[in-house]
Motif scaffolding. Sequence first.
Motif, PDB file in Angstrom:
ATOM      1  N   PRO A 151       0.809  -1.235   0.000  1.00  0.00           N
ATOM      2  CA  PRO A 151       0.000   0.000   0.000  1.00  0.00           C
ATOM      3  C   PRO A 151       0.831   1.269   0.000  1.00  0.00           C
ATOM      4  N   ARG A 152       2.096   1.191   0.412  1.00  0.00           N
ATOM      5  CA  ARG A 152       2.957   2.374   0.441  1.00  0.00           C
ATOM      6  C   ARG A 152       3.946   2.382  -0.718  1.00  0.00           C
ATOM      7  N   GLY A 153       3.733   1.503  -1.671  1.00  0.00           N
ATOM      8  CA  GLY A 153       4.651   1.376  -2.787  1.00  0.00           C
ATOM      9  C   GLY A 153       4.204   2.131  -4.021  1.00  0.00           C
ATOM     10  N   LEU A 154       4.408   1.513  -5.175  1.00  0.00           N
ATOM     11  CA  LEU A 154       4.151   2.176  -6.455  1.00  0.00           C
ATOM     12  C   LEU A 154       2.691   2.567  -6.634  1.00  0.00           C
ATOM     13  N   LYS A 155       1.790   1.696  -6.218  1.00  0.00           N
ATOM     14  CA  LYS A 155       0.380   1.966  -6.501  1.00  0.00           C
ATOM     15  C   LYS A 155      -0.194   3.102  -5.654  1.00  0.00           C
ATOM     16  N   SER A 156       0.532   3.533  -4.628  1.00  0.00           N
ATOM     17  CA  SER A 156       0.020   4.639  -3.814  1.00  0.00           C
ATOM     18  C   SER A 156       0.022   5.946  -4.592  1.00  0.00           C
ATOM     19  N   ARG A 319       8.419   7.440  -8.630  1.00  0.00           N
ATOM     20  CA  ARG A 319       7.116   7.545  -7.963  1.00  0.00           C
ATOM     21  C   ARG A 319       7.218   8.322  -6.648  1.00  0.00           C
ATOM     22  N   ARG A 320       8.392   8.904  -6.392  1.00  0.00           N
ATOM     23  CA  ARG A 320       8.636   9.653  -5.162  1.00  0.00           C
ATOM     24  C   ARG A 320       8.364   8.793  -3.919  1.00  0.00           C
ATOM     25  N   VAL A 321       8.824   7.553  -4.006  1.00  0.00           N
ATOM     26  CA  VAL A 321       8.730   6.625  -2.883  1.00  0.00           C
ATOM     27  C   VAL A 321      10.118   6.496  -2.269  1.00  0.00           C
ATOM     28  N   ASP A 322      10.229   6.757  -0.977  1.00  0.00           N
ATOM     29  CA  ASP A 322      11.501   6.609  -0.269  1.00  0.00           C
ATOM     30  C   ASP A 322      11.714   5.137   0.026  1.00  0.00           C
ATOM     31  N   PHE A 323      12.596   4.502  -0.753  1.00  0.00           N
ATOM     32  CA  PHE A 323      12.776   3.053  -0.617  1.00  0.00           C
ATOM     33  C   PHE A 323      13.260   2.680   0.783  1.00  0.00           C
ATOM     34  N   SER A 324      14.112   3.515   1.376  1.00  0.00           N
ATOM     35  CA  SER A 324      14.679   3.186   2.682  1.00  0.00           C
ATOM     36  C   SER A 324      13.636   3.137   3.788  1.00  0.00           C
ATOM     37  N   LYS A 325      12.489   3.792   3.574  1.00  0.00           N
ATOM     38  CA  LYS A 325      11.455   3.835   4.597  1.00  0.00           C
ATOM     39  C   LYS A 325      10.336   2.817   4.373  1.00  0.00           C
ATOM     40  N   LEU A 326      10.487   1.971   3.364  1.00  0.00           N
ATOM     41  CA  LEU A 326       9.482   0.939   3.138  1.00  0.00           C
ATOM     42  C   LEU A 326       9.535  -0.097   4.261  1.00  0.00           C
TER      43      LEU A 326
END
Length: 585
Positions: A151-156, A319-326
Amino acid sequence: MSAILSADDLNDFISPGVACIKPIETLPTSSPPPSDPNAYEVSFNTERPIPQSDLPPAQISLTDCLACSGCVTSAEAVLVSLQSHAEVLSVLDAAPGLRLSPDGLGIENLDTGSKIFVASVSPQSRASIAATYGVTEQQAGNMIEQLLCGPRGLKSRAVYRNGFQWVVDINAAREACLVLGADELMGPILAEQGGTDGTNQVSNGEADIQSIKPILTSSCPGWVCYAEKTHPYVLPHLSRLKSPQALMGTLLKTTISRRLGISPDRIWHVAVMPCFDKKLEASREELTNEAWENTATGSVRDVDCVITSKELLMLADSRRVDFSKLPRTPLASRAPFPDAKLHSFLYPPPRWRKNGDAASGTSGGNLHYILKHFAAQFVGASVQTTRGRNVDVQEYTVTSATGEILLKGARYYGFRNIQNLVRRLKPAKSSRLPGGRPGGPVRKGAGKATGLEYAYVEVMACPGGCTNGGGQIKVDDPVVSGRQPSELKAGPQEQKAWLAQIDEAYWSSEDKIDDDGALDIRHDIVDGISPSYVKDTLAHWAATTGIDLKRLAYTSYREVVSDVGKKVGETERVIEIAGKIGGGW
């Protein structure tokens, strides 16, 4: 060394050659004949015509690169626009994705253009992510799965909130390749010992194409591409097994299409791999649905897109997703795979599947498993290791309890070592004299042991193995160092130390345990893998899809003929010129 091969930087990056079959010119469009009768009159105007400046750019696809012999293998200079993180985002945002029915055995919406998205991840890519963010390989796998379908990945931030329905571990296909590879080798050996009629009787006859001894691994596309274009005499030695990436692509496309009742072109599969050469492998004509089904609508790739470990981070940044915070924990829930038995194979209990140990290497462990499997057939047999001329060449022997040599194998990593291997495999020139014996110039060391005495050779293009692939995250990448590119000064020693960290992460998987915490006690475990369980799963796969296993698991190779460097006769030159000017030939 070959004139085509560049030895300046021994990795999987080989610069393109001087020739390419894809034209970079645009032919002028035909124009109607001029009305002026003197239009073709000779003039003395010395001004040269101004060339057209609005020509469209040449488009070179990966399929074109496979057909061309001007290059040895893939490189960043090759235009790989069809397989990139941008293409992943483009496909995800093209249309609403297909939705599974509540029971997971059907599709609810079949809108035009809608697809179902699946992904497979290599253990080398997980190791690269693990070293980068200081986590375990299992946690890195969880972070990748959270990016692709959480839910916090690409599709968000996606247009249609599309994500990947399933993310699977390529290690499942790797185990299948190891088991089938052992059978591929055992067939010829048993034939030599009088156990078979000489055909490739591997595991109930799944393969009907005999590879000539020594069998060379074919899971490295850089090595395969190089052999097809420069040393075709090596092709009969290549293992006919698909690579783990290709086998996983076939398994996903066949099972999902059959179980959900949709065509393969409605399934979009992306693989996360450690090197750029895997993009070339995914583009091979042999690795499409035409190999396992009769189709009249055009071929569909088993792997639609390959992105590297580094491109995975670029995918998150786009996608402006911070990978380190996943989240580093598994998904709260996962839709069941359409086939229950294959679901258990693709998603085993936690910590059940491991990558192996340091002896198996970081490229899948083909040779290590075969040595273990072969030694297990003889009481008291053991495996001895001898280092070759450098760290990327290792020789192995399986000896009996009495000291008799039962099997010889070797590991050759890096193009410089591959050159030595292919020279040893080159057949002797036949004499043109009547009654003459095959011969040629006597090479230094010809009387010593050569590669021909090996039964099996593990060949990889990258020095150090697949964890050192060109698509892996390097020590001088800003995401690792936290500095700007202009401030980075990482040398060979720093990169070597960084590769050791990735290798450590690759081998850090814990021992296999079952759900109750007890050690796995299958009776036929070889190097942590149960051949009987794998073969039973493969037989189930073939039965449920209605496709013979040899069409699913095996492939072929072909020589790529080049015109580069060949002398062209006068007749051919006249025909070529006449063809260009429309000379009525």
